[in-house]
Design a protein around this motif. Structure first.
Motif, PDB file in Angstrom:
ATOM      1  N   LYS A  97       0.627  -1.207  -0.077  1.00  0.00           N
ATOM      2  CA  LYS A  97      -0.029  -0.122   0.101  1.00  0.00           C
ATOM      3  C   LYS A  97       0.742   1.378  -0.136  1.00  0.00           C
ATOM      4  O   LYS A  97       0.289   2.507   0.260  1.00  0.00           O
ATOM      5  CB  LYS A  97      -1.019   0.016   1.241  1.00  0.00           C
ATOM      6  CG  LYS A  97      -2.036  -1.087   1.127  1.00  0.00           C
ATOM      7  CD  LYS A  97      -3.222  -0.778   0.419  1.00  0.00           C
ATOM      8  CE  LYS A  97      -4.096  -1.588   0.200  1.00  0.00           C
ATOM      9  NZ  LYS A  97      -5.257  -1.348  -0.904  1.00  0.00           N
TER      10      LYS A  97
ATOM     11  N   GLU B  94       0.485   3.535  -3.291  1.00  0.00           N
ATOM     12  CA  GLU B  94      -0.886   4.072  -3.271  1.00  0.00           C
ATOM     13  C   GLU B  94      -1.336   5.115  -2.146  1.00  0.00           C
ATOM     14  O   GLU B  94      -1.900   6.072  -2.431  1.00  0.00           O
ATOM     15  CB  GLU B  94      -1.944   3.002  -3.043  1.00  0.00           C
ATOM     16  CG  GLU B  94      -3.492   3.375  -2.865  1.00  0.00           C
ATOM     17  CD  GLU B  94      -4.352   2.304  -2.791  1.00  0.00           C
ATOM     18  OE1 GLU B  94      -5.513   2.447  -2.558  1.00  0.00           O
ATOM     19  OE2 GLU B  94      -3.922   0.968  -2.647  1.00  0.00           O
ATOM     20  N   LYS B  95      -0.573   4.925  -0.851  1.00  0.00           N
ATOM     21  CA  LYS B  95      -0.788   5.889   0.168  1.00  0.00           C
ATOM     22  C   LYS B  95       0.439   6.112   0.748  1.00  0.00           C
ATOM     23  O   LYS B  95       0.725   5.838   2.162  1.00  0.00           O
ATOM     24  CB  LYS B  95      -1.562   5.239   1.445  1.00  0.00           C
ATOM     25  CG  LYS B  95      -2.925   4.672   0.809  1.00  0.00           C
ATOM     26  CD  LYS B  95      -3.793   3.678   1.712  1.00  0.00           C
ATOM     27  CE  LYS B  95      -5.156   3.389   1.016  1.00  0.00           C
ATOM     28  NZ  LYS B  95      -6.219   4.421   0.840  1.00  0.00           N
TER      29      LYS B  95
ATOM     30  N   SER C 192       0.579   8.033   4.706  1.00  0.00           N
ATOM     31  CA  SER C 192      -0.288   7.462   5.592  1.00  0.00           C
ATOM     32  C   SER C 192       0.564   6.425   6.624  1.00  0.00           C
ATOM     33  O   SER C 192       1.564   6.027   6.269  1.00  0.00           O
ATOM     34  CB  SER C 192      -1.409   6.391   5.062  1.00  0.00           C
ATOM     35  OG  SER C 192      -1.933   5.474   6.072  1.00  0.00           O
TER      36      SER C 192
ATOM     37  N   ILE D 280      -2.463   1.233   9.200  1.00  0.00           N
ATOM     38  CA  ILE D 280      -3.303   0.340  10.180  1.00  0.00           C
ATOM     39  C   ILE D 280      -2.850   0.137  11.314  1.00  0.00           C
ATOM     40  O   ILE D 280      -1.539   0.002  11.390  1.00  0.00           O
ATOM     41  CB  ILE D 280      -4.076  -0.516   9.308  1.00  0.00           C
ATOM     42  CG1 ILE D 280      -3.107  -1.771   9.018  1.00  0.00           C
ATOM     43  CG2 ILE D 280      -4.931  -0.119   8.144  1.00  0.00           C
ATOM     44  CD1 ILE D 280      -3.762  -2.915   8.381  1.00  0.00           C
TER      45      ILE D 280
ATOM     46  N   VAL E 245     -15.219  10.469   7.959  1.00  0.00           N
ATOM     47  CA  VAL E 245     -13.846  10.173   7.089  1.00  0.00           C
ATOM     48  C   VAL E 245     -13.311  11.761   6.806  1.00  0.00           C
ATOM     49  O   VAL E 245     -13.930  12.567   6.209  1.00  0.00           O
ATOM     50  CB  VAL E 245     -14.219   9.705   5.648  1.00  0.00           C
ATOM     51  CG1 VAL E 245     -13.127   9.462   4.820  1.00  0.00           C
ATOM     52  CG2 VAL E 245     -14.685   7.970   6.023  1.00  0.00           C
TER      53      VAL E 245
ATOM     54  N   ASP F 135      -8.957   7.528   6.400  1.00  0.00           N
ATOM     55  CA  ASP F 135      -9.706   7.721   4.746  1.00  0.00           C
ATOM     56  C   ASP F 135     -10.763   6.669   4.943  1.00  0.00           C
ATOM     57  O   ASP F 135     -10.879   5.808   5.819  1.00  0.00           O
ATOM     58  CB  ASP F 135      -8.531   7.497   3.819  1.00  0.00           C
ATOM     59  CG  ASP F 135      -7.923   6.396   3.813  1.00  0.00           C
ATOM     60  OD1 ASP F 135      -8.341   5.303   4.405  1.00  0.00           O
ATOM     61  OD2 ASP F 135      -6.745   6.028   2.943  1.00  0.00           O
ATOM     62  N   ALA F 136     -11.347   6.704   3.975  1.00  0.00           N
ATOM     63  CA  ALA F 136     -12.486   5.651   3.319  1.00  0.00           C
ATOM     64  C   ALA F 136     -11.903   4.098   3.559  1.00  0.00           C
ATOM     65  O   ALA F 136     -12.673   3.396   4.016  1.00  0.00           O
ATOM     66  CB  ALA F 136     -13.182   5.937   2.151  1.00  0.00           C
ATOM     67  N   ASP F 137     -10.716   3.714   3.309  1.00  0.00           N
ATOM     68  CA  ASP F 137     -10.121   2.412   3.400  1.00  0.00           C
ATOM     69  C   ASP F 137      -9.944   2.020   4.789  1.00  0.00           C
ATOM     70  O   ASP F 137      -9.059   0.936   5.102  1.00  0.00           O
ATOM     71  CB  ASP F 137      -8.853   2.164   2.530  1.00  0.00           C
ATOM     72  CG  ASP F 137      -9.451   2.552   1.051  1.00  0.00           C
ATOM     73  OD1 ASP F 137     -10.637   2.166   0.851  1.00  0.00           O
ATOM     74  OD2 ASP F 137      -8.706   3.273   0.380  1.00  0.00           O
ATOM     75  N   GLY F 138      -9.764   3.129   6.094  1.00  0.00           N
ATOM     76  CA  GLY F 138      -9.426   2.815   7.239  1.00  0.00           C
ATOM     77  C   GLY F 138      -7.975   2.973   7.414  1.00  0.00           C
ATOM     78  O   GLY F 138      -7.515   2.559   8.478  1.00  0.00           O
ATOM     79  N   TYR F 139      -7.316   3.736   6.562  1.00  0.00           N
ATOM     80  CA  TYR F 139      -5.914   3.929   6.720  1.00  0.00           C
ATOM     81  C   TYR F 139      -5.676   5.298   7.334  1.00  0.00           C
ATOM     82  O   TYR F 139      -6.423   6.468   7.088  1.00  0.00           O
ATOM     83  CB  TYR F 139      -5.047   4.058   5.344  1.00  0.00           C
ATOM     84  CG  TYR F 139      -4.896   2.731   4.890  1.00  0.00           C
ATOM     85  CD1 TYR F 139      -3.454   1.996   5.012  1.00  0.00           C
ATOM     86  CD2 TYR F 139      -5.978   1.854   4.569  1.00  0.00           C
ATOM     87  CE1 TYR F 139      -3.520   0.655   4.800  1.00  0.00           C
ATOM     88  CE2 TYR F 139      -5.695   0.365   4.052  1.00  0.00           C
ATOM     89  CZ  TYR F 139      -4.403  -0.021   4.313  1.00  0.00           C
ATOM     90  OH  TYR F 139      -4.428  -1.451   3.901  1.00  0.00           O
ATOM     91  N   TYR F 140      -4.811   5.619   8.577  1.00  0.00           N
ATOM     92  CA  TYR F 140      -4.594   6.729   9.029  1.00  0.00           C
ATOM     93  C   TYR F 140      -3.482   7.628   8.675  1.00  0.00           C
ATOM     94  O   TYR F 140      -2.591   7.089   8.181  1.00  0.00           O
ATOM     95  CB  TYR F 140      -4.368   6.533  10.686  1.00  0.00           C
ATOM     96  CG  TYR F 140      -5.597   6.065  11.272  1.00  0.00           C
ATOM     97  CD1 TYR F 140      -6.499   6.870  12.032  1.00  0.00           C
ATOM     98  CD2 TYR F 140      -6.079   4.753  11.099  1.00  0.00           C
ATOM     99  CE1 TYR F 140      -7.613   6.361  12.355  1.00  0.00           C
ATOM    100  CE2 TYR F 140      -7.202   4.201  11.771  1.00  0.00           C
ATOM    101  CZ  TYR F 140      -8.113   5.013  12.432  1.00  0.00           C
ATOM    102  OH  TYR F 140      -9.349   4.749  13.158  1.00  0.00           O
TER     103      TYR F 140
END
Length: 464
Positions: A296, A299-300, A303, A306, A326, A369-374
């Protein structure tokens, strides 16, 4: 359970190899513990001046096996800080390199010697130590603050198990000590690998020395851990050009790495075929609270990921209300079995029980975010209010780091101070002013010889 309870089946495994070619097996922990048990017959407080050597490593683990309580310090801790801590906490014993003993103590004799280390008696005091207390770490790393983090056996073991799980640590691993042992991140690398019977590659060389990489290649290191400063150095020495076929895992924690460097090392990891994890933690959580899975990172890249296995995040408002929206900022709160027992500022505090209840208010501002990543957006204490606008100093610093790698930012409600170590070839104040929509008069630029940092690479804002 104590950390060493997990390693009894690994007695014949090689525990550590040094850059001088010396090695030691896991059975040495039991041998040294038996020797020490002739002197240490009850739960005692030990100052452990740690280095990345066999004597330091086996001593730390033997003390854990005996249920002694080590306070981890640098083997080069400032003398005044050392004596101040000794006066406050009155440790029963000192575990220290023999060649460093005379620097800190006079007219003392070693009671036991092992490799390059020795045990020295300091105070004949019957400390009332909490039965769950396993380890003490300074809240400020190399500065040796008298405010200590109290960690339990459960804290240490649970965090080591969680780290070993999400990194998929196996007995065949060979992590190299790119961080100091007294630092919570460096110690967590050791703890999480020892649980699996892995072999630690011990060196005090830095990543900018050829000897470090020669040792890395000769002993086929499999993993590497670093703070942002470490990765800044790796970029400068052209890490991407190195041929390191044994490397399969790199981890980063200890502060926010710039988006550009995260993407840079993520791409190298893809090109070279190893895993790159961005992680987040605090000493108060023993070490780790989150990780960004290696698949990930591209992509992030900004971040922190998790929560680790058996941990949980939530966001709280200034009025302590739960934030579910979110993208909405709030204080990041963590819960898990690795959350510390509480702080100590005196020897009497070492008798205290668990004050945290497994919950830690991190002091960091974040959103999910919407995927649960901080995502960390700043620190509660790293905000200023100028012209009625709440400004995150960490945010300004990250913007500046996109143009100047070696920089820092401090400030108050009247002025934001920008520090760089080279004369910039562009209008820094104009650039920042435009980015954060504040008048240029709010900012002051300083060119200094170096950004003050701790031994673990964290910026010392108080010195600035």
């Amino acid at each position: 359970m104590v950390l060493t309870d997990y390693i009894e089946s690994f007695s014949d495994n090689i525990l550590a190899i040094t850059d001088s070619g010396d090695f030691v097996r896991y059975k040495e922990i039991e041998i040294l513990a038996k020797q020490l048990s002739g002197i240490i017959t009850e739960k005692v407080l030990v100052f452990d001046c740690a280095s990345n050597t066999i004597g330091s490593l086996v001593g730390y683990l033997a003390l854990q096996k005996l249920n002694a309580v080590p306070l981890m310090l640098s083997d080069n801790v400032d003398k005044d800080i050392f004596h101040s801590l000794v006066k406050i906490y009155e440790p029963n014993y000192l575990w220290i390199a023999q060649d460093k003993l005379s620097r800190y103590c006079e007219n003392v004799e070693s009671l036991l010697e092992y490799k390059d280390y020795c045990l020295v008696k300091l105070y004949n005091v019957n400390h009332d130590l909490n039965s769950d207390l396993a380890l003490l770490l300074s809240t400020s790393g190399s500065t040796g603050s008298s405010k200590l983090v109290r960690l339990s056996y459960t804290n240490i073991v649970s965090n080591a198990l969680s780290i070993a799980e999400y990194l998929d640590i196996k007995v065949t691993e060979r992590p190299i000590t790119s961080l100091p042992m007294y630092y919570s991140y460096g110690l967590s690398v050791i703890n999480s690998h020892i649980l699996k019977g892995a072999t630690i590659l011990l060196t005090n060389y830095s990543v900018v020395q050829m000897e470090f990489w020669r040792f890395f290649k000769e002993k086929e290191a499999t993993s590497f851990a670093g703070v942002p400063y470490t990765y800044e150095m790796l970029a400068k020495i052209r890490f991407g050009k190195m041929n390191l076929p044994s490397l399969h895992t790199m981890t980063q924690a200890g502060g926010k790495l710039s988006k550009e460097l995260v993407e840079f090392f993520a791409q190298i990891s893809i090109d070279k075929g190893f895993r790159f994890f961005v992680m987040y933690g605090q000493t108060e959580a023993t070490a780790r609270m989150s990780y960004l899975p290696c698949d990930k990172v591209i992509e992030k890249p900004t971040s922190i990921g998790i929560a680790i296995p058996n941990g949980r995040f939530e966001l709280r408002s200034e009025t302590d209300e739960l934030i579910r929206e979110v993208g909405a900022d709030g204080e990041l709160c963590y819960s898990g079995p690795n959350v510390f027992m509480g702080y100590a500022t005196s020897a009497q505090d070492l008798s205290l029980g668990d004050f945290s209840g497994g919950i830690l208010k991190t002091g960091d501002i974040a959103h999910v975010d919407a995927d649960g990543y901080y995502y960390i957006t700043g620190r509660k204490s790293r905000f200023v209010k100028i012209y009625g606008n709440r400004i995150g100093l960490d945010n300004i610093e990250q913007i500046l780091k996109s143009r100047i790698a070696d920089c820092a930012c401090t400030g108050n409600d009247n002025k934001v101070e920008l520090y760089v170590t080279q004369h910039p070839d562009f209008d820094v104040i104009g650039y920042i002013s435009e980015k954060v929509h504040l008048h240029p008069s709010v900012f002051a630029l300083h060119v200094i010889s170096e950004i003050p940092k701790s031994e673990s690479g964290k910026i010392l804002y108080a010195k600035l």
